[in-house]
Design an enzyme around this catalytic site. Structure first.
Site, PDB file in Angstrom:
ATOM      1  N   ARG A  15      -9.457  73.402 -51.145  1.00 41.57           N
ATOM      2  CA  ARG A  15     -10.068  73.085 -49.834  1.00 41.57           C
ATOM      3  C   ARG A  15     -10.010  71.589 -49.573  1.00 41.57           C
ATOM      4  O   ARG A  15      -9.575  70.802 -50.428  1.00 41.57           O
ATOM      5  CB  ARG A  15     -11.515  73.579 -49.806  1.00 41.57           C
ATOM      6  N   ILE A  17      -9.588  67.770 -48.734  1.00 40.16           N
ATOM      7  CA  ILE A  17      -8.488  66.812 -48.834  1.00 40.16           C
ATOM      8  C   ILE A  17      -7.396  67.343 -49.759  1.00 40.16           C
ATOM      9  O   ILE A  17      -6.200  67.212 -49.468  1.00 40.16           O
ATOM     10  CB  ILE A  17      -9.032  65.445 -49.322  1.00 40.16           C
ATOM     11  N   ASN A  86      -7.109  64.640 -57.268  1.00 37.16           N
ATOM     12  CA  ASN A  86      -7.953  64.683 -56.069  1.00 37.16           C
ATOM     13  C   ASN A  86      -9.343  65.251 -56.332  1.00 37.16           C
ATOM     14  O   ASN A  86     -10.292  64.848 -55.657  1.00 37.16           O
ATOM     15  CB  ASN A  86      -7.251  65.510 -54.988  1.00 37.16           C
ATOM     16  N   GLY A  88     -13.001  66.004 -57.076  1.00 40.71           N
ATOM     17  CA  GLY A  88     -14.074  65.031 -57.233  1.00 40.71           C
ATOM     18  C   GLY A  88     -15.397  65.610 -56.787  1.00 40.71           C
ATOM     19  O   GLY A  88     -15.445  66.615 -56.068  1.00 40.71           O
ATOM     20  N   TYR A 151     -21.197  57.815 -58.443  1.00 43.05           N
ATOM     21  CA  TYR A 151     -19.940  58.072 -57.719  1.00 43.05           C
ATOM     22  C   TYR A 151     -19.144  56.773 -57.556  1.00 43.05           C
ATOM     23  O   TYR A 151     -17.939  56.724 -57.825  1.00 43.05           O
ATOM     24  CB  TYR A 151     -20.295  58.662 -56.350  1.00 43.05           C
ATOM     25  N   LYS A 155     -15.439  55.849 -58.992  1.00 46.52           N
ATOM     26  CA  LYS A 155     -14.311  55.546 -58.098  1.00 46.52           C
ATOM     27  C   LYS A 155     -13.808  54.117 -58.311  1.00 46.52           C
ATOM     28  O   LYS A 155     -12.610  53.847 -58.184  1.00 46.52           O
ATOM     29  CB  LYS A 155     -14.713  55.782 -56.641  1.00 46.52           C
TER      30      LYS A 155
HETATM   31  N1  LIG Z   1     -14.703  63.548 -47.894  1.00 48.84           N
HETATM   32  C1  LIG Z   1     -14.828  62.219 -47.963  1.00 48.84           C
HETATM   33  O1  LIG Z   1     -15.387  61.566 -47.051  1.00 48.84           O
HETATM   34  C2  LIG Z   1     -14.276  61.460 -49.125  1.00 48.84           C
HETATM   35  C3  LIG Z   1     -14.351  60.051 -49.095  1.00 48.84           C
HETATM   36  C4  LIG Z   1     -13.852  59.311 -50.161  1.00 48.84           C
HETATM   37  C5  LIG Z   1     -13.286  59.972 -51.236  1.00 48.84           C
HETATM   38  N2  LIG Z   1     -13.230  61.332 -51.262  1.00 48.84           N
HETATM   39  C6  LIG Z   1     -12.650  61.974 -52.449  1.00 48.84           C
HETATM   40  O2  LIG Z   1     -11.635  62.872 -52.054  1.00 48.84           O
HETATM   41  C7  LIG Z   1     -11.548  63.940 -53.006  1.00 48.84           C
HETATM   42  C8  LIG Z   1     -11.645  65.277 -52.275  1.00 48.84           C
HETATM   43  O3  LIG Z   1     -12.865  65.313 -51.569  1.00 48.84           O
HETATM   44  P1  LIG Z   1     -13.239  66.435 -50.486  1.00 48.84           P
HETATM   45  O4  LIG Z   1     -14.029  65.759 -49.439  1.00 48.84           O
HETATM   46  O5  LIG Z   1     -12.039  67.230 -50.135  1.00 48.84           O
HETATM   47  O6  LIG Z   1     -14.277  67.294 -51.361  1.00 48.84           O
HETATM   48  P2  LIG Z   1     -14.513  68.868 -51.476  1.00 48.84           P
HETATM   49  O7  LIG Z   1     -15.827  68.995 -52.151  1.00 48.84           O
HETATM   50  O8  LIG Z   1     -14.320  69.549 -50.173  1.00 48.84           O
HETATM   51  O9  LIG Z   1     -13.330  69.312 -52.458  1.00 48.84           O
HETATM   52  C9  LIG Z   1     -13.315  68.911 -53.805  1.00 48.84           C
HETATM   53  C10 LIG Z   1     -12.535  69.945 -54.591  1.00 48.84           C
HETATM   54  O10 LIG Z   1     -12.538  69.544 -55.979  1.00 48.84           O
HETATM   55  C11 LIG Z   1     -12.831  70.686 -56.761  1.00 48.84           C
HETATM   56  N3  LIG Z   1     -13.456  70.319 -58.029  1.00 48.84           N
HETATM   57  C12 LIG Z   1     -14.672  69.734 -58.197  1.00 48.84           C
HETATM   58  N4  LIG Z   1     -14.961  69.627 -59.503  1.00 48.84           N
HETATM   59  C13 LIG Z   1     -13.911  70.150 -60.182  1.00 48.84           C
HETATM   60  C14 LIG Z   1     -13.621  70.341 -61.553  1.00 48.84           C
HETATM   61  N5  LIG Z   1     -14.501  69.992 -62.490  1.00 48.84           N
HETATM   62  N6  LIG Z   1     -12.453  70.928 -61.908  1.00 48.84           N
HETATM   63  C15 LIG Z   1     -11.562  71.302 -60.953  1.00 48.84           C
HETATM   64  N7  LIG Z   1     -11.764  71.145 -59.624  1.00 48.84           N
HETATM   65  C16 LIG Z   1     -12.939  70.585 -59.240  1.00 48.84           C
HETATM   66  C17 LIG Z   1     -13.800  71.493 -55.892  1.00 48.84           C
HETATM   67  O11 LIG Z   1     -13.911  72.845 -56.325  1.00 48.84           O
HETATM   68  C18 LIG Z   1     -13.180  71.337 -54.520  1.00 48.84           C
HETATM   69  O12 LIG Z   1     -12.188  72.300 -54.261  1.00 48.84           O
HETATM   70  C19 LIG Z   1     -12.683  63.696 -54.000  1.00 48.84           C
HETATM   71  O13 LIG Z   1     -12.195  63.014 -55.144  1.00 48.84           O
HETATM   72  C20 LIG Z   1     -13.639  62.803 -53.233  1.00 48.84           C
HETATM   73  O14 LIG Z   1     -14.455  62.030 -54.070  1.00 48.84           O
HETATM   74  C21 LIG Z   1     -13.724  62.090 -50.235  1.00 48.84           C
END
Ligand SMILES: NC(=O)c1ccc[n+]([C@@H]2O[C@H](COP(=O)([O-])OP(=O)(O)OC[C@H]3O[C@@H](n4cnc5c(N)ncnc54)[C@H](O)[C@@H]3O)[C@@H](O)[C@H]2O)c1
Length: 244
Positions: A15, A17, A86, A88, A151, A155
């Site tokens: 899902r 990003i 990715n 997180g 967090y 990062k």
């Molecule tokens: N959404 C934002 O505003 C934002 C901003 C900066 C950075 N990020 C980073 O972008 C990345 C994706 O974020 P997102 O917003 O799509 O988050 P999200 O929560 O929608 O998706 C994260 C995905 O990572 C998977 N995941 C989590 N822990 C896991 C593990 N232990 N093993 C395997 N998979 C695992 C989850 O199941 C999920 O599918 C992350 O690293 C997040 O920190 C997001």
């Protein structure tokens, strides 16, 4: 798999990003190996099936996750061209209210797991010539964010990791990271309303970013055009004032 097809591993691909990164890299011609936790198995399979890719359900923090990923890559493709770390999590709390485990879990998923997986793939020489390793950091890792000591530390760690690893790599392999600002996903949908609106609007574009904005930057790092780009971090945040 066509013999000329590049192979891309994307963690957290079910899902948000990660899903968009998988879609954009597939559009650019890569065979996708999507990874996510067992609880996300059906969503992950739906994405990878649509992209004619493969999936692996595992928690990247488990002891044998790096070996399991390496074994799958070795047996299925012989090597990998693009690795996108990715997956997180956020576990927001002010430090004085934060449990040890809450701090440690963010570090484990966001920093230690990418480090262990990268090390295992490099040790087993499974990253192909001109391979690309791409981290997903955050602007919180550049300038911090209240309630996110865990967090932001993880990062910031990704950024330091990328900076340092770039000097160690050989055979045209590069490592870079993206640092997203506020991106509209389930992760940010969980942020309290007022904070979410501030995150969404306090930038030069006055709107939240979309997962595809991050995915296209990752795709650039993964492309032949980025062969000379190594050890860089690109902010995808529309000049966000938070974490600026
Ligand atoms: N959404 C934002 O505003 C934002 C901003 C900066 C950075 N990020 C980073 O972008 C990345 C994706 O974020 P997102 O917003 O799509 O988050 P999200 O929560 O929608 O998706 C994260 C995905 O990572 C998977 N995941 C989590 N822990 C896991 C593990 N232990 N093993 C395997 N998979 C695992 C989850 O199941 C999920 O599918 C992350 O690293 C997040 O920190 C997001």
């Amino acid at each position: 798999m066509a013999s000329s097809e590049r192979v891309a591993v994307v963690t957290g691909a079910s899902r948000g990003i990660g899903e968009q990164i998988a879609r954009v890299l597939h559009r650019d011609g890569a065979k996708i190996l999507g990874i996510d936790v067992p609880q996300a198995a059906s969503e992950l399979q739906a994405v990878t099936r649509e992209l004619d890719g493969d999936h692996l359900t595992l928690d990247i923090t488990t002891k044998d996750a790096p070996q399991r990923i390496a074994r799958f890559v070795k047996e299925t493709y012989g090597g990998v061209d693009v690795v996108v770390h990715n997956a997180g999590i956020t576990r927001d709390k002010r430090l004085m209210n934060m449990k040890r485990d809450t701090f440690a879990s963010a570090i484990a998923v966001n920093l230690t797991a990418p480090e262990r997986i990268t090390a295992e793939l490099l040790k087993q020489k499974l990253v192909n010539e001109n391979g690309r390793i791409i981290g997903v950091a955050s602007i919180a890792g550049i300038a911090g964010n209240m309630g996110q000591t865990n967090y932001a530390a993880s990062k910031a760690g990704v950024i330091g990791f990328v900076d340092s690893l770039a000097d160690e790599l050989e055979h045209g392999i590069t490592v870079n990271a993206v640092a997203p600002g506020f991106i509209e996903t389930k992760m940010t949908a969980a942020v309290p309303f007022a904070t979410r609106e501030v995150g969404r609007r306090l930038n030069a574009l006055s709107q939240g970013g979309l997962p595809v904005d991050v995915a296209e930057t990752v795709a650039f790092f993964a492309s032949p055009a980025a062969a000379g780009v190594n050890g860089n971090v690109v902010r995808v945040c529309g000049q966000s004032l938070l974490g600026a």
